[in-house]
Design a protein around this motif. Structure first.
Motif, PDB file in Angstrom:
ATOM      1  N   THR A 150      20.461  27.843  61.057  1.00  0.00           N
ATOM      2  CA  THR A 150      20.176  26.438  61.347  1.00  0.00           C
ATOM      3  C   THR A 150      18.700  26.313  61.737  1.00  0.00           C
ATOM      4  N   GLU A 151      18.137  25.128  61.498  1.00  0.00           N
ATOM      5  CA  GLU A 151      16.696  24.949  61.713  1.00  0.00           C
ATOM      6  C   GLU A 151      16.295  25.059  63.178  1.00  0.00           C
ATOM      7  N   THR A 196      14.586  14.588  64.799  1.00  0.00           N
ATOM      8  CA  THR A 196      14.326  15.502  63.700  1.00  0.00           C
ATOM      9  C   THR A 196      13.932  16.853  64.291  1.00  0.00           C
ATOM     10  N   GLY A 199      13.344  26.476  61.437  1.00  0.00           N
ATOM     11  CA  GLY A 199      12.991  25.371  60.526  1.00  0.00           C
ATOM     12  C   GLY A 199      11.491  25.168  60.417  1.00  0.00           C
ATOM     13  N   LYS A 220      20.419  12.536  62.912  1.00  0.00           N
ATOM     14  CA  LYS A 220      19.507  13.618  62.567  1.00  0.00           C
ATOM     15  C   LYS A 220      18.800  13.322  61.249  1.00  0.00           C
ATOM     16  N   GLU A 242      21.828  25.411  56.164  1.00  0.00           N
ATOM     17  CA  GLU A 242      23.287  25.539  56.235  1.00  0.00           C
ATOM     18  C   GLU A 242      23.719  26.988  56.032  1.00  0.00           C
ATOM     19  N   TYR A 279      16.044  22.902  51.233  1.00  0.00           N
ATOM     20  CA  TYR A 279      15.916  23.166  52.673  1.00  0.00           C
ATOM     21  C   TYR A 279      17.252  22.947  53.387  1.00  0.00           C
ATOM     22  N   GLU A 280      17.967  21.913  52.954  1.00  0.00           N
ATOM     23  CA  GLU A 280      19.267  21.626  53.558  1.00  0.00           C
ATOM     24  C   GLU A 280      20.202  22.836  53.411  1.00  0.00           C
ATOM     25  N   LYS A 300      16.662  14.623  58.229  1.00  0.00           N
ATOM     26  CA  LYS A 300      16.368  15.903  57.585  1.00  0.00           C
ATOM     27  C   LYS A 300      14.946  15.927  57.051  1.00  0.00           C
ATOM     28  N   ASP A 351      12.971  13.191  54.513  1.00  0.00           N
ATOM     29  CA  ASP A 351      13.906  12.080  54.584  1.00  0.00           C
ATOM     30  C   ASP A 351      13.457  11.118  55.683  1.00  0.00           C
TER      31      ASP A 351
END
Lengths: 160, 198
Positions: B57-58, A23, B145, A6, B53, B48-49, A8, A11
């Motif tokens: 979730t995206e 993605t 997302g 995956k 979390e 964003y991560e 992000k 990235d």
């Protein structure tokens, strides 16, 4: 064992078959798949912004089209020992269609234009794209075949 | 985030959001004739991560309504909830003899956001003596997302870490929830802080 890697937001990741790259949740962002057909080494990048030059502190290369793509291309070339890469891209949507302009303009369209220009400058042919529109996208890259699958909510699956 | 804000500034912002949100919650409650509870505003700098979390979730499919704010402090309000939850909220708004099909449900949700945002803005503009107008709300159903990243980018918030400013509304006890995000255009929080004198 095949692994689904995956990537992000802001990235990129490089791998080879049998691994898949994916993605999730591309909106105005763009997913760029680069591939070296002989060795089947490929990468997937999830950029947020077109151009790092407007920022004083562009420390995160993976975030910008103009920095992430050349860097990922150079890494794939070094790993594969080959010079010729191909690309497929998806994303660059405008999630809500307003008639008035935002300060950022249509960032999805600007991202798409910047990505294409960057690929052109690097002489990387664009073999397929699914950009624009008003839908979010999830992108999966099969490195065995360089088949790129684009999924959208409530829409048919697109294969590039 | 390009600039960290002081605790005093964030407290003042929280208070403003609290007042606006309180009026918004009252207006929803009057509309659906059921109690609506609101959480204390969440103001938190998240990557964003961390957002994907900690919040959702995206790949979560959500319904989202976006309203742009024009005037002295431009930005946007984003109203987000899981599809089932927002459909339940819409059902509470609609008369029992009207079929809650997709079009009717979406129309009700846009109207709900119109009411929430205007109740919010009325309270805040009076408090701060500001001119703020809201645009017609637009609705989409898509991946969380895609929506979140695009909305912050469109408001010129380009950093890896963004200041999440949101309120949560709960209906039917705590079973149904939705969130309202305030997304200021980049550099407009500074303007708000100046107006607040902090």
């Amino acid at each position: 064992m095949a692994e689904e890697i995956k990537v992000k937001i802001s990235d990129y990741h490089i791998t080879q078959p049998p691994n898949l790259l994916m993605t999730i949740g591309l909106g105005s962002c763009i997913g760029i798949a680069l591939y070296e057909p002989k060795t089947k080494i490929g990468g997937l990048s999830h950029i947020m912004l077109p151009d790092s030059r407007a920022f004083k502190e562009a420390t995160k290369h993976e975030k910008f089209a103009d920095l992430a793509i050349p860097q990922m291309a150079a890494e794939i070339k070094a790993l594969s020992g080959q010079a010729r890469l191909v690309a497929k891209i998806a994303g660059g949507a405008s999630m809500f269609q307003f008639t008035t302009e935002t300060p950022a303009g249509n960032i999805g369209a600007r991202n798409a234009a910047a990505v294409k220009q960057c690929l052109q400058e690097l002489n990387i042919p664009l073999l397929g794209e699914h950009t624009g529109g008003n839908s979010g996208r999830t992108m999966t890259v099969d490195l065995a075949t360089f088949e790129v699958t684009v999924r959208m909510v409530n829409r048919e699956i697109i294969v590039l | 985030m390009s600039k960290p804000y002081s605790e005093k500034q964030l407290d003042a912002l929280k208070e403003v959001i609290n007042i606006g949100g309180g009026h918004a919650a009252t207006s929803i409650s009057q509309l659906i004739e059921k109690p609506v509870h609101m959480t204390v505003p969440v103001i938190e700098a998240l990557s964003y991560e961390e957002i994907f979390e900690q919040i959702m979730t995206e790949d979560t499919i959500v319904k989202a309504v976006l309203t742009k704010i024009l005037g002295d402090a431009p930005g946007a309000f984003l109203f987000v909830g899981k599809q089932e939850d927002l459909n339940d909220v819409a059902k509470m708004m609609l008369p029992v003899d009207i079929a809650a099909d997709e079009e009717m449900t979406n129309s009700a949700l846009k109207e709900l956001v119109n009411i929430i945002v205007n109740a919010f803005l009325n309270a805040v503009t009076k408090l701060l003596d500001l001119q703020l107008l809201s645009s017609v709300p637009l609705l989409t159903r898509d991946l969380f997302g895609s929506i979140v990243s695009s909305v912050y980018l469109e408001q010129g918030q380009y950093d890896d870490t963004i200041l999440i400013i949101k309120l949560e509304f709960f209906y039917m006890g705590n079973r149904v929830e939705s969130s309202l995000y305030y997304v200021p255009q980049s550099r407009n929080l500074e303007k708000l802080f100046a107006l607040l004198g902090v």
